[in-house]
Design a protein around this motif. Structure first.
Motif, PDB file in Angstrom:
ATOM      1  N   GLY A 141       0.382  -1.166   0.080  1.00 45.31           N
ATOM      2  CA  GLY A 141      -0.244  -0.036   0.301  1.00 45.31           C
ATOM      3  C   GLY A 141       0.773   0.889  -0.239  1.00 45.31           C
ATOM      4  O   GLY A 141       0.425   2.162  -0.189  1.00 45.31           O
ATOM      5  N   GLU A 142       2.105   1.034   0.261  1.00 46.15           N
ATOM      6  CA  GLU A 142       3.126   2.736   0.348  1.00 46.15           C
ATOM      7  C   GLU A 142       4.511   1.954  -0.505  1.00 46.15           C
ATOM      8  O   GLU A 142       4.753   3.161  -1.187  1.00 46.15           O
ATOM      9  CB  GLU A 142       3.942   2.927   1.793  1.00 46.15           C
ATOM     10  N   ARG A 143       4.268   1.261  -1.048  1.00 50.10           N
ATOM     11  CA  ARG A 143       5.841   0.501  -1.336  1.00 50.10           C
ATOM     12  C   ARG A 143       5.365  -0.563  -2.447  1.00 50.10           C
ATOM     13  O   ARG A 143       5.034  -1.133  -2.052  1.00 50.10           O
ATOM     14  CB  ARG A 143       7.109   1.104  -1.160  1.00 50.10           C
ATOM     15  N   LEU A 144       6.007  -0.648  -3.713  1.00 50.13           N
ATOM     16  CA  LEU A 144       6.304  -2.060  -3.905  1.00 50.13           C
ATOM     17  C   LEU A 144       7.935  -2.672  -3.930  1.00 50.13           C
ATOM     18  O   LEU A 144       9.033  -1.926  -4.477  1.00 50.13           O
ATOM     19  CB  LEU A 144       6.404  -1.920  -5.904  1.00 50.13           C
ATOM     20  N   LYS A 145       8.104  -4.336  -3.607  1.00 51.68           N
ATOM     21  CA  LYS A 145       9.210  -4.361  -3.267  1.00 51.68           C
ATOM     22  C   LYS A 145       9.397  -6.263  -4.265  1.00 51.68           C
ATOM     23  O   LYS A 145       8.969  -6.523  -4.354  1.00 51.68           O
ATOM     24  CB  LYS A 145       9.386  -4.792  -2.040  1.00 51.68           C
ATOM     25  N   LEU A 146      10.327  -5.476  -4.560  1.00 50.21           N
ATOM     26  CA  LEU A 146      10.641  -6.855  -6.228  1.00 50.21           C
ATOM     27  C   LEU A 146      11.802  -7.895  -5.950  1.00 50.21           C
ATOM     28  O   LEU A 146      12.803  -7.446  -5.134  1.00 50.21           O
ATOM     29  CB  LEU A 146      11.459  -6.229  -7.117  1.00 50.21           C
ATOM     30  N   HIS A 147      11.208  -9.074  -6.076  1.00 50.40           N
ATOM     31  CA  HIS A 147      12.649 -10.169  -5.724  1.00 50.40           C
ATOM     32  C   HIS A 147      12.500 -10.796  -7.598  1.00 50.40           C
ATOM     33  O   HIS A 147      10.911 -11.316  -7.886  1.00 50.40           O
ATOM     34  CB  HIS A 147      12.484 -10.698  -4.536  1.00 50.40           C
ATOM     35  N   LYS A 148      13.577 -11.031  -8.169  1.00 51.08           N
ATOM     36  CA  LYS A 148      13.329 -11.610  -9.379  1.00 51.08           C
ATOM     37  C   LYS A 148      14.964 -11.953  -9.896  1.00 51.08           C
ATOM     38  O   LYS A 148      15.849 -11.579  -9.344  1.00 51.08           O
ATOM     39  CB  LYS A 148      13.400 -10.861 -10.831  1.00 51.08           C
ATOM     40  N   ASP A 149      15.148 -13.106 -10.782  1.00 50.83           N
ATOM     41  CA  ASP A 149      16.448 -13.544 -11.683  1.00 50.83           C
ATOM     42  C   ASP A 149      15.818 -14.336 -12.340  1.00 50.83           C
ATOM     43  O   ASP A 149      14.418 -15.425 -12.327  1.00 50.83           O
ATOM     44  CB  ASP A 149      16.328 -14.119  -9.965  1.00 50.83           C
ATOM     45  N   VAL A 150      17.064 -14.732 -13.125  1.00 46.50           N
ATOM     46  CA  VAL A 150      16.642 -16.081 -13.958  1.00 46.50           C
ATOM     47  C   VAL A 150      16.802 -17.187 -13.468  1.00 46.50           C
ATOM     48  O   VAL A 150      17.578 -17.666 -11.922  1.00 46.50           O
ATOM     49  CB  VAL A 150      18.619 -16.217 -14.546  1.00 46.50           C
ATOM     50  N   GLY A 151      16.178 -18.369 -13.459  1.00 45.97           N
ATOM     51  CA  GLY A 151      16.439 -20.085 -12.974  1.00 45.97           C
ATOM     52  C   GLY A 151      15.462 -20.160 -13.474  1.00 45.97           C
ATOM     53  O   GLY A 151      13.032 -18.838 -13.113  1.00 45.97           O
ATOM     54  N   PHE A 162       8.568  -9.783   2.388  1.00 42.76           N
ATOM     55  CA  PHE A 162       7.546  -9.162   1.504  1.00 42.76           C
ATOM     56  C   PHE A 162       6.136  -8.540   1.296  1.00 42.76           C
ATOM     57  O   PHE A 162       4.767 -10.118   1.269  1.00 42.76           O
ATOM     58  CB  PHE A 162       7.582  -9.869   0.041  1.00 42.76           C
ATOM     59  N   GLU A 163       6.425  -8.524   3.216  1.00 48.87           N
ATOM     60  CA  GLU A 163       4.299  -8.407   3.543  1.00 48.87           C
ATOM     61  C   GLU A 163       3.848  -7.529   2.611  1.00 48.87           C
ATOM     62  O   GLU A 163       4.272  -6.763   1.746  1.00 48.87           O
ATOM     63  CB  GLU A 163       4.798  -7.906   4.692  1.00 48.87           C
ATOM     64  N   GLY A 164       2.487  -7.512   2.294  1.00 49.13           N
ATOM     65  CA  GLY A 164       1.325  -6.648   1.493  1.00 49.13           C
ATOM     66  C   GLY A 164       0.501  -7.503   1.253  1.00 49.13           C
ATOM     67  O   GLY A 164       0.278  -8.628   1.268  1.00 49.13           O
ATOM     68  N   HIS A 165      -0.404  -7.291   0.526  1.00 50.52           N
ATOM     69  CA  HIS A 165      -2.222  -7.074   0.256  1.00 50.52           C
ATOM     70  C   HIS A 165      -2.505  -7.905  -1.115  1.00 50.52           C
ATOM     71  O   HIS A 165      -2.586  -7.948  -1.165  1.00 50.52           O
ATOM     72  CB  HIS A 165      -2.545  -6.101   0.593  1.00 50.52           C
ATOM     73  N   ALA A 166      -1.076  -6.959  -1.551  1.00 46.46           N
ATOM     74  CA  ALA A 166      -1.394  -7.677  -3.312  1.00 46.46           C
ATOM     75  C   ALA A 166      -0.086  -7.741  -3.882  1.00 46.46           C
ATOM     76  O   ALA A 166       1.296  -7.482  -3.250  1.00 46.46           O
ATOM     77  CB  ALA A 166      -1.446  -6.254  -4.346  1.00 46.46           C
ATOM     78  N   ALA A 167       0.092  -8.693  -4.956  1.00 51.62           N
ATOM     79  CA  ALA A 167       1.036  -8.640  -5.813  1.00 51.62           C
ATOM     80  C   ALA A 167       0.715  -9.652  -7.093  1.00 51.62           C
ATOM     81  O   ALA A 167       0.167 -10.238  -7.319  1.00 51.62           O
ATOM     82  CB  ALA A 167       2.286 -10.702  -5.352  1.00 51.62           C
ATOM     83  N   ILE A 168       1.968  -8.968  -7.854  1.00 52.97           N
ATOM     84  CA  ILE A 168       2.124  -9.595  -9.320  1.00 52.97           C
ATOM     85  C   ILE A 168       3.347 -10.701  -9.609  1.00 52.97           C
ATOM     86  O   ILE A 168       4.579 -10.106  -8.813  1.00 52.97           O
ATOM     87  CB  ILE A 168       1.809  -8.905 -10.798  1.00 52.97           C
ATOM     88  N   GLY A 169       2.763 -11.480 -10.610  1.00 48.23           N
ATOM     89  CA  GLY A 169       4.080 -12.648 -10.283  1.00 48.23           C
ATOM     90  C   GLY A 169       4.295 -12.905 -12.493  1.00 48.23           C
ATOM     91  O   GLY A 169       3.490 -13.023 -13.137  1.00 48.23           O
ATOM     92  N   HIS A 170       5.662 -13.297 -12.669  1.00 44.26           N
ATOM     93  CA  HIS A 170       6.096 -13.801 -13.750  1.00 44.26           C
ATOM     94  C   HIS A 170       6.870 -14.770 -13.847  1.00 44.26           C
ATOM     95  O   HIS A 170       7.583 -14.405 -12.986  1.00 44.26           O
ATOM     96  CB  HIS A 170       6.418 -12.173 -14.890  1.00 44.26           C
ATOM     97  N   ILE A 171       6.322 -15.452 -14.924  1.00 46.01           N
ATOM     98  CA  ILE A 171       7.692 -16.464 -15.550  1.00 46.01           C
ATOM     99  C   ILE A 171       7.756 -16.370 -16.676  1.00 46.01           C
ATOM    100  O   ILE A 171       6.762 -16.755 -16.983  1.00 46.01           O
ATOM    101  CB  ILE A 171       7.223 -18.308 -14.986  1.00 46.01           C
TER     102      ILE A 171
END
Length: 464
Positions: free
Chosen positions: A39-49, A63-72
């Motif tokens: 609700g206040e900031r976006l936190k990212l984690h990503k990598d190859v694999g 990674f506390e939060g009420h909303a998220a999006i992910g991608h493969i």
């Protein structure tokens, strides 16, 4: 071919997104990422694999939060770099925006050139980034419905987007609906995924398909639907049914396993094999069709080929060398099933011929008397310009050789393909609910016809 997942309104959004991505691992093995909003900031984690590798050291409570999006991600040969792993995050003084994308923006290069001439600086080679720059150009530093709609209006291609800000999630599908995208519910939370199998894994219920040319705005106030373009007839990619999607997914109200089984039944009607002893399918995406073929012909279905579950999918490997090695490591014949028998081997498609040739050899080395190849989709004779890694005719075996020539190349005793009409009968069960498919790779009839952009794309990618 990529996979996307999004959730809004759940205290364990990050963990649920992880499981949703894991359910769709088959859609890409080259990278994975997640962005979480509190609700206040976006936190990212990503990598190859793979998903497990990317998130194995992640402490989800961080990674506390009420909303998220992910991608493969499934990378092509020239863009397998960390910077292109999604979601992409763009930060400004007025807020941050994360974008996940599945598809291909056909006019991305032209837009990118124009934006760079105007001062834009791109951080990746991904066509996804084009949308972010267009949104900024249209509305400064703030991501709004109006800015997104204006940006989408400049895009030509097949696309599905999930866009996350601190206070909203936006979901959009191209006017033809070529890529799959569905909306679900998990208690009071809203869930979005490329395939409904992800809903099953996380315990969500399917609500409906995202409609062609539709944008959803999801927030604490609920879901708002906006049509951002004229809605064209639905043209969901036929290869989703043939190969890409999991059998337990429903696409455009059609179960993938059931569609594949009907493809096998239609194939058996069109191309039976006299005096055959046994039917086998290439695991995993061909098994449903093989069962249908065997039932229609009254033949036993057997596991004539076994799969090593720890090897990546070969069709979506970025180079021919890796595809060859992957086939050798991935599949093994069952000698006791095929030895001395006339085998009908069902495969879902032939793109370059690498996999099917190796499997025919394996079966014959195991003692099969004959191997008759039956393909539960039509001949792939045309490149895909909408995001699948087969962009030139030169690499497509069916575009350059007849069935008899293919038979000799793959060392089979015969080879036949399902007709286009049979494919459509198997997939399209109810024409009243717009279940049309994009079959351009089979027919050459491309649903997106934007003359200038199409000519530009042909000049770059088509090799006759």
């Amino acid at each position: 071919m990529n996979g996307m997942f999004g959730i809004w309104g759940h205290p364990k959004a990050a963990e649920i997104t992880y499981y949703g991505l894991h359910a769709m691992q088959h859609r890409g093995q080259d990278g994975a990422g997640m962005v979480v909003s509190n609700g206040e900031r976006l936190k990212l984690h990503k990598d190859v694999g793979l998903v497990n590798d990317v998130f194995k050291r992640v402490n989800f409570p961080d990674f506390e939060g009420h909303a998220a999006i992910g991608h493969i991600r499934n990378a092509t040969q020239d863009d397998g770099v960390f910077e292109n792993v999604q979601p992409l995050v763009f930060r400004s003084l007025k807020g941050s925006t994360a974008i996940a994308h599945n598809g291909k923006i056909m006019n991305a290069e032209k837009i990118r050139s124009s934006l760079e001439s105007g001062g834009s600086i791109f951080q990746t080679t991904s066509d996804t980034e084009v949308l972010a720059h267009l949104m900024k150009k249209n509305n400064g530093d703030t991501t709004t419905e109006e800015a997104i709609i204006a940006a989408l209006g400049e895009l030509v291609g097949a696309y599905a987007f999930i866009i996350l800000t601190e206070d909203k999630m936006f979901v959009a599908l191209d006017p033809h609906g070529i890529r799959p995208l569905s909306l679900g519910r998990l208690g009071d939370a809203y869930v979005v995924a490329s395939e409904t199998c992800a809903f099953n894994i996380v315990g969500a219920t399917f609500e409906r398909e995202i409609l062609p040319g539709e944008m959803l705005t999801i927030s604490d106030e609920g879901v708002k639907s906006t049509r951002f373009s004229l809605r064209e007839p639905r043209k969901l990619c036929a290869m989703e049914y043939v190969y890409f999607s999991r059998p337990d997914s429903d696409l455009n109200l059609v179960n993938v396993h059931s569609a594949r089984k009907r493809m096998g039944i239609e194939l058996a009607k069109e191309h039976p094999v006299p005096n055959a002893d046994v039917v086998t399918g290439v695991p995993d995406s061909s098994i449903s069709a093989a069962i249908g073929y065997a039932e229609q012909c009254g033949l036993p279905y057997e596991m004539g080929v076994l799969k090593n579950r720890y090897i990546n999918r070969t069709f979506i490997q970025p180079s021919q060398e890796l595809r060859e090695q992957g086939v050798k490591m991935k599949l093994s014949p069952v000698k006791g099933v095929v030895e001395g028998k006339s085998v009908v081997m069902i495969d879902d498609s032939i793109v370059r011929g690498t996999t099917v040739r190796r499997i025919v050899r394996l079966l014959k080395e195991a003692g099969a008397k004959e191997v008759h190849v039956r393909i539960s989709s039509p001949r792939i004779e045309n490149p895909c310009y909408y995001g699948i890694d087969m962009s030139t005719r030169k690499e497509l075996i069916a575009a350059n050789y007849s069935n008899d020539e293919i038979k000799n190349i793959i060392e089979a005793d015969s080879v036949e393909f399902l007709s286009i009409e049979g494919t459509e009968r198997a997939i399209v069960k109810d024409k009243t609910i717009n279940q049309g498919v994009c079959a351009a790779c089979f027919t050459g009839n491309y649903p997106i016809i934007e003359n200038d952009h199409r000519k530009e794309f042909y000049r770059k990618y088509r090799v006759d």
